[in-house]
Design an enzyme around this catalytic site. Structure first.
Site, PDB file in Angstrom:
ATOM      1  N   CYS A   2       0.874  -1.158   0.000  1.00 59.82           N
ATOM      2  CA  CYS A   2       0.000   0.000   0.000  1.00 59.82           C
ATOM      3  C   CYS A   2       0.917   1.215   0.000  1.00 59.82           C
ATOM      4  O   CYS A   2       2.133   1.081   0.094  1.00 59.82           O
ATOM      5  CB  CYS A   2      -0.838   0.002   1.263  1.00 59.82           C
ATOM      6  N   ARG A  27       1.229   2.022  -5.920  1.00 64.72           N
ATOM      7  CA  ARG A  27       1.475   0.978  -4.917  1.00 64.72           C
ATOM      8  C   ARG A  27       0.210   0.198  -4.565  1.00 64.72           C
ATOM      9  O   ARG A  27       0.265  -0.774  -3.809  1.00 64.72           O
ATOM     10  CB  ARG A  27       2.034   1.607  -3.638  1.00 64.72           C
ATOM     11  N   TRP A  74      -3.820  -1.858  -1.340  1.00 60.15           N
ATOM     12  CA  TRP A  74      -3.800  -3.021  -2.225  1.00 60.15           C
ATOM     13  C   TRP A  74      -4.021  -4.191  -1.288  1.00 60.15           C
ATOM     14  O   TRP A  74      -3.144  -4.555  -0.510  1.00 60.15           O
ATOM     15  CB  TRP A  74      -2.447  -3.115  -2.920  1.00 60.15           C
ATOM     16  N   ASN A 100       1.396  -0.048   6.028  1.00 62.75           N
ATOM     17  CA  ASN A 100       1.789  -0.776   4.811  1.00 62.75           C
ATOM     18  C   ASN A 100       2.624  -1.965   5.257  1.00 62.75           C
ATOM     19  O   ASN A 100       3.581  -1.801   6.006  1.00 62.75           O
ATOM     20  CB  ASN A 100       2.618   0.148   3.906  1.00 62.75           C
ATOM     21  N   GLY A 101       2.239  -3.164   4.812  1.00 65.98           N
ATOM     22  CA  GLY A 101       2.988  -4.364   5.193  1.00 65.98           C
ATOM     23  C   GLY A 101       2.042  -5.465   5.604  1.00 65.98           C
ATOM     24  O   GLY A 101       0.845  -5.414   5.301  1.00 65.98           O
ATOM     25  N   GLU A 467       9.813 -10.901 -21.596  1.00 66.27           N
ATOM     26  CA  GLU A 467       9.446  -9.552 -21.173  1.00 66.27           C
ATOM     27  C   GLU A 467       8.246  -9.031 -21.971  1.00 66.27           C
ATOM     28  O   GLU A 467       7.325  -8.421 -21.414  1.00 66.27           O
ATOM     29  CB  GLU A 467      10.661  -8.614 -21.322  1.00 66.27           C
ATOM     30  N   LYS A 471       4.530  -7.941 -20.509  1.00 68.84           N
ATOM     31  CA  LYS A 471       3.860  -6.660 -20.764  1.00 68.84           C
ATOM     32  C   LYS A 471       2.412  -6.899 -21.192  1.00 68.84           C
ATOM     33  O   LYS A 471       1.497  -6.243 -20.719  1.00 68.84           O
ATOM     34  CB  LYS A 471       4.572  -5.843 -21.870  1.00 68.84           C
ATOM     35  N   GLU A 474       0.297  -8.185 -18.209  1.00 65.02           N
ATOM     36  CA  GLU A 474       0.083  -7.176 -17.173  1.00 65.02           C
ATOM     37  C   GLU A 474      -1.007  -6.177 -17.555  1.00 65.02           C
ATOM     38  O   GLU A 474      -1.862  -5.858 -16.741  1.00 65.02           O
ATOM     39  CB  GLU A 474       1.378  -6.375 -16.936  1.00 65.02           C
ATOM     40  N   HIS A 490       8.102 -28.779 -27.603  1.00 63.80           N
ATOM     41  CA  HIS A 490       8.066 -29.685 -26.443  1.00 63.80           C
ATOM     42  C   HIS A 490       6.793 -29.496 -25.631  1.00 63.80           C
ATOM     43  O   HIS A 490       6.801 -29.694 -24.411  1.00 63.80           O
ATOM     44  CB  HIS A 490       9.315 -29.473 -25.566  1.00 63.80           C
ATOM     45  N   LYS A 585       3.066  -1.595  -8.494  1.00 61.57           N
ATOM     46  CA  LYS A 585       4.409  -1.418  -9.045  1.00 61.57           C
ATOM     47  C   LYS A 585       5.491  -1.910  -8.086  1.00 61.57           C
ATOM     48  O   LYS A 585       6.466  -2.505  -8.499  1.00 61.57           O
ATOM     49  CB  LYS A 585       4.640   0.055  -9.367  1.00 61.57           C
TER      50      LYS A 585
HETATM   51  C1  G6P Z   1       6.073  -5.945  -9.682  1.00 64.67           C
HETATM   52  C2  G6P Z   1       5.705  -5.104 -10.887  1.00 64.67           C
HETATM   53  C3  G6P Z   1       6.574  -5.508 -12.075  1.00 64.67           C
HETATM   54  C4  G6P Z   1       8.053  -5.378 -11.696  1.00 64.67           C
HETATM   55  C5  G6P Z   1       8.382  -6.217 -10.458  1.00 64.67           C
HETATM   56  C6  G6P Z   1       9.793  -5.995  -9.959  1.00 64.67           C
HETATM   57  O1  G6P Z   1       5.689  -7.257  -9.889  1.00 64.67           O
HETATM   58  O2  G6P Z   1       4.329  -5.259 -11.195  1.00 64.67           O
HETATM   59  O3  G6P Z   1       6.290  -4.659 -13.153  1.00 64.67           O
HETATM   60  O4  G6P Z   1       8.844  -5.765 -12.757  1.00 64.67           O
HETATM   61  O5  G6P Z   1       7.487  -5.863  -9.404  1.00 64.67           O
HETATM   62  O6  G6P Z   1       9.931  -4.679  -9.496  1.00 64.67           O
HETATM   63  P1  G6P Z   1      11.324  -4.031  -9.154  1.00 64.67           P
HETATM   64  O7  G6P Z   1      10.981  -2.691  -8.573  1.00 64.67           O
HETATM   65  O8  G6P Z   1      11.986  -4.926  -8.131  1.00 64.67           O
HETATM   66  O9  G6P Z   1      12.104  -3.944 -10.398  1.00 64.67           O
END
Ligand code: G6P
Length: 590
Positions: A2, A27, A74, A100-101, A467, A471, A474, A490, A585
């Protein structure tokens, strides 16, 4: 995870806290609330929804008073309901807390406290105001009560508490969750990150685990758990507030994709001595292990190829959430390279702490200055790409790649040459963005009804496939898998039907021919092939053209059209790419 923020000063607090919450929304954004202190009374509004929605309903900024705390949630413990939203309070509504936590021992604490107090939420956090109440009833001040309360908590927390009996004061505490204090003139801030108050001040103090902070206008005191005062000078952060605004773009993600050429050049601004030393550490250390989560792990996978291909050094990548399970084999002859945009990802911090305790050396690649990971590390290389707000990482990915290129070239004593090459690549990236930015919306329109996407590539390009798939998952909410092209046969080939999109990342490099044979396998089963290459092929139904570059640099150019495609798919489906459902994030819980 959060976001929390508190303000204490001479101005009206709630509007400042509300604005800060909007900056923290990355967050978490399933509910929000603010509590303020006005003439010895506590006022509070909270509800479910994104901050703008809650604000429209309750006018959060209208709460009176010069001291306030706020929260954007969150959900982890307890559903998304108004009662579960923060702030939480004691039974007399005289103490308000945002957290938060995760409080791991909340159940036994709750059982004990429920004998005296009634709980209204299902959250782990609600034990905190009741615990503080218990200690204040025994004669403790707010600060003493917070200090006593946190001694009973297990798990992770960043807490802000206010009390009707102590006007103009916020007490804060942290363990394993980020917390930073901002010192203004006649006012102070405390929040999960600097961005939330950067508009007002860039003089900050990073709070350490176990510390208790008292804020009273611009008077900030820090104590350890035994009540001893800790002197700490503020430091300056050089991020600009404008970096955290959309600057005319509809979404942060678009802006961050478009500023990648600039981000690449910023990542080049490094102390060459530090890069050379880090490269020597990689070459000399017996065992090199890279770790990261999500996008940062994908950058690490490419880093591993670069260390091997350019520097001739074998290394391994272990994903952040699994890393601590390998701590038995991490020792003083291990160099851990931890990659994280935020520097606050709990999974990484846990593994890094264990590795450090075992005697390993920690090199981190981080964007957020002063973050927990940066402070835990022996050496830190910063990305310098400014704030990244969109939940889906884009510019931080290319910046992380740039750092890996620098390290790899430094390993063969060609740092200058590497820097020069990346500088010219940043110009090509601009053209790449313009070309693919123009064609991707139409392609996305044609694909928006598809639910399954397969991304294939080989060698150094395979992590680009991972990657790109991440994207799409997500932000466009599609089932997307990225895999080494050779693995298709496979198992996954069984899923290919007529018109299933298969995105082949097949630049004209050493991987081209083998990947093209996998393209043929998919095409023979009716797949709709989207080729990402500098070379057009008959088997491509669509061609995303990328510039021709030296072989090792293809990951930097081939990710660009695929970031754009994921973005345009989300927009075509009417989704908000900046705030994907269920994601945040910075994941500060395990
Ligand atoms: C979350 C985000 C991802 C990100 C990951 C690692 O899962 O949704 O987009 O890549 O955290 O985040 P960091 O800040 O450690 O790169």
């Amino acid at each position: 995870m959060c976001g929390i923020i508190g303000y204490c000063g001479e101005k009206s607090a709630a509007p400042i806290v509300l604005e800060g919450l909007k900056r923290l929304e990355y967050r978490g954004y399933d509910s929000a609330g603010i509590a303020s202190l006005c003439d010895g009374r506590l006022l509070m509004k909270k509800d479910v929804g994104k901050i703008d929605e809650v604000n429209q309903k309750h006018n959060l900024g209208s709460l009176l008073g010069n001291t306030a705390i706020g929260h954007t949630r969150w959900a982890t413990h307890g559903g998304v309901t108004q009662d579960n939203a923060h702030p939480h309070c004691d039974c007399k509504r005289e103490i308000f807390v945002v957290h938060n936590g995760i409080i791991e021992n909340h159940q036994p604490l709750r059982h004990r406290l429920e004998r005296k107090y009634s709980f209204v939420s299902e959250t782990d956090s609600e034990v905190i105001p009741h615990l503080i109440r218990e200690f204040m009833d025994m004669g403790s001040s707010l600060e003493q009560a917070v200090c006593q309360a946190v001694k009973e908590l297990r798990g992770s927390y960043a807490i802000l508490a206010i009390s009707a009996s102590e006007p103009q004061k916020i007490v804060a505490a942290r363990k394993d969750s980020p917390l930073v204090v901002g010192i203004g003139s006649g006012e102070s801030f405390v929040a999960s990150d600097v961005l939330s108050f950067l508009k007002h001040t860039n003089r900050v103090i990073f709070v350490e685990d176990g510390e208790i902070v008292s804020l009273n206008n611009d008077k900030v005191t820090i104590h350890d758990g035994e009540g001893r005062q800790i002197p700490r000078e503020p430091q300056k952060v050089d991020w600009k507030w404008s970096g955290a605004t959309k600057q005319g773009y509809e979404f942060f993600m678009r802006k961050e994709i478009m500023e990648q050429p600039w981000a690449m050049r910023c990542a080049l601004m490094q102390d060459r001595g530090l890069i050379m030393e880090a490269a020597m550490d990689i070459l000399r250390t017996r065992q090199v292990v890279l770790t990261g989560c999500g996008t940062s792990r994908h950058a690490a996978l490419i880093g591993r190829y670069l260390f091997s291909k350019v520097g001739g050094k074998f290394s391994d990548v272990i994903m952040g959430s699994e890393f601590h399970h390998f701590s038995d084999s991490i020792h003083k002859d291990t160099l851990v390279i931890a990659v994280s945009q935020s520097g606050e990802t709990a999974d990484i911090l846990e593994g890094v702490k264990k590795a450090k305790a075992n005697g390993a050396t920690i090199l981190s690649i981080v964007n957020v200055v002063g973050s927990s990971l940066a402070r835990l590390s022996d050496k830190v290389v910063y990305l310098n790409c400014g704030p990244e707000i969109g939940v889906a990482a884009t510019k931080s990915f290319v910046s992380e790649l740039v750092i890996f290129y620098l390290l790899a070239f430094a390993m063969i004593n060609q740092l200058r040459e590497g820097m020069r090459a990346i500088k010219s690549l940043s110009l090509l990236t601009r053209k790449n963005l313009n070309h693919n930015g123009a064609i991707s919306p139409e392609l996305a329109q044609g694909l928006k009804g598809k639910n399954d996407f397969y991304y294939i590539a080989r060698g150094i390009n395979f992590a680009t496939a991972m990657e790109a798939a991440l994207k799409a998952k997500e932000i466009a909410y599609v089932h997307a898998e990225g895999m080494p092209a050779g693995e298709l046969k496979h198992g996954t080939l069984a899923l290919i039907e007529q018109k299933t999109p298969v995105i082949a990342i097949c630049p004209a490099d050493y991987t081209f021919e083998e990947t093209m044979s996998n393209v043929a396998e998919a095409k023979a089963r009716g797949a709709f092939i989207i080729g990402v290459s500098d070379r057009n092929e008959e088997s491509f139904d669509e061609w995303l053209k990328i510039p021709t570059v030296e072989e090792v640099f293809y990951p930097l150019v081939s990710i660009v059209p695929l970031q754009l495609l994921a973005y345009d798919l989300a927009v075509a489906k009417g989704l908000d790419p900046d705030k994907p459902r269920n994601l945040a994030k910075s994941v500060t819980v395990k």
